[in-house]
Design an enzyme around this catalytic site. Structure first.
Site, PDB file in Angstrom:
ATOM      1  N   TRP A  26      27.747  41.555  39.635  1.00 48.32           N
ATOM      2  CA  TRP A  26      28.606  41.344  40.790  1.00 48.32           C
ATOM      3  C   TRP A  26      28.614  39.869  41.180  1.00 48.32           C
ATOM      4  CZ3 TRP A  26      24.896  45.526  41.784  1.00 48.32           C
ATOM      5  CH2 TRP A  26      25.456  46.798  41.652  1.00 48.32           C
ATOM      6  N   HIS A 100      30.940  45.628  48.078  1.00 49.19           N
ATOM      7  CA  HIS A 100      32.308  45.654  47.553  1.00 49.19           C
ATOM      8  C   HIS A 100      33.132  44.533  48.165  1.00 49.19           C
ATOM      9  CE1 HIS A 100      35.904  47.185  45.688  1.00 49.19           C
ATOM     10  NE2 HIS A 100      36.523  47.271  46.849  1.00 49.19           N
ATOM     11  N   TRP A 101      33.958  43.899  47.308  1.00 45.66           N
ATOM     12  CA  TRP A 101      34.869  42.838  47.724  1.00 45.66           C
ATOM     13  C   TRP A 101      36.311  43.302  47.609  1.00 45.66           C
ATOM     14  CZ3 TRP A 101      32.978  38.551  49.891  1.00 45.66           C
ATOM     15  CH2 TRP A 101      31.703  38.091  49.545  1.00 45.66           C
ATOM     16  N   ASP A 117      42.964  45.859  47.440  1.00 51.36           N
ATOM     17  CA  ASP A 117      41.637  46.410  47.158  1.00 51.36           C
ATOM     18  C   ASP A 117      41.646  47.008  45.761  1.00 51.36           C
ATOM     19  OD1 ASP A 117      39.157  47.644  47.147  1.00 51.36           O
ATOM     20  OD2 ASP A 117      39.322  48.374  49.210  1.00 51.36           O
ATOM     21  N   CYS A 158      34.724  43.816  41.227  1.00 52.36           N
ATOM     22  CA  CYS A 158      35.527  43.656  42.443  1.00 52.36           C
ATOM     23  C   CYS A 158      35.675  42.194  42.857  1.00 52.36           C
ATOM     24  CB  CYS A 158      34.949  44.480  43.590  1.00 52.36           C
ATOM     25  SG  CYS A 158      33.217  44.148  43.979  1.00 52.36           S
TER      26      CYS A 158
END
Length: 214
Positions: A26, A100-101, A117, A158
């Site tokens: 991530w 989460h991004w 998203d 993400c």
């Protein structure tokens, strides 16, 4: 040794940050912040005056500190921008973190907040909070809309989707490209961009000759 790899504007990247560009990992605030700062610095002066790339730290403050957000952001002259891009994190506190991004974009004409998203619905609540607080500084916010975004096919990309979509929106809105540009953001494209961003950091590091630090 977690050495400094690159100092670029307000961004400082260490080897542990750069290693996050290797899948399956991530991206953190530091890598996304650098990417946004690099994209902003790459714009020509006429375009740079029309777009704002807000760092993850500033975006998180905007979401969590409603009463102070307008005064804090005022020096950025955001009401004069045609496009404002903000990374959204699902962390509820003001500190770095979350899992989460996604990307929130404000477009001045026609005015409105657009949320992209890569895992639809995951960050909607957080994006709405950010839009609500930012609208206090903008004239006629035009509402909030969930946009169809390129979808991630794994649990770790993400952050890269945020960077890729932000770059694509900048091209689309400011350079007159059509909506098809977002369709080019496929899982293969995102994987390739990880390597390209690592090359960008390596080239900048060689040019700046940053001395190793403990």
């Amino acid at each position: 040794m977690d050495r400094v790899v690159l100092s670029f504007g307000d961004s400082l990247l260490r080897s542990s940050d750069v290693s996050l560009l290797d899948p399956p990992r991530w991206l953190n605030d530091n890598v996304i912040g650098f990417a946004f700062e690099f994209l902003a610095a790459s714009l020509s002066p006429p375009l740079s005056e029309r777009v704002a790339f807000l760092s993850p730290e500033v975006s998180q403050f905007t979401k969590c500190c409603r009463d102070e957000a307008a005064a804090f952001l005022e020096p950025l002259a955001l009401p004069c921008k045609d496009l404002i891009l903000l990374p959204v994190n699902d962390n509820s506190g003001p500190e770095a973190g979350g899992s989460h991004w996604s990307l929130l974009a404000y477009v001045r004409r026609p005015p409105g907040f657009l949320h992209y998203d890569s895992a639809p619905g995951t960050n909607a609540h957080h994006a709405r909070l950010m839009a609500r607080n930012l609208s206090a500084l903008l004239e006629g916010d035009g509402g909030f809309r969930e946009e169809r975004a390129p979808a991630q096919h794994n649990g770790y990309d993400c952050g890269m989707y945020v960077v890729c979509v932000a770059e694509a929106l900048c091209e689309q809105h400011l350079r007159g490209c059509d909506d098809l540009i977002l369709q080019s953001i496929t899982p293969q494209y995102v994987t390739r961009k990880r390597a390209e961003w690592k090359d960008v950091i390596g080239e900048l590091s060689r040019k700046s000759a940053v001395a190793p630090q403990p």
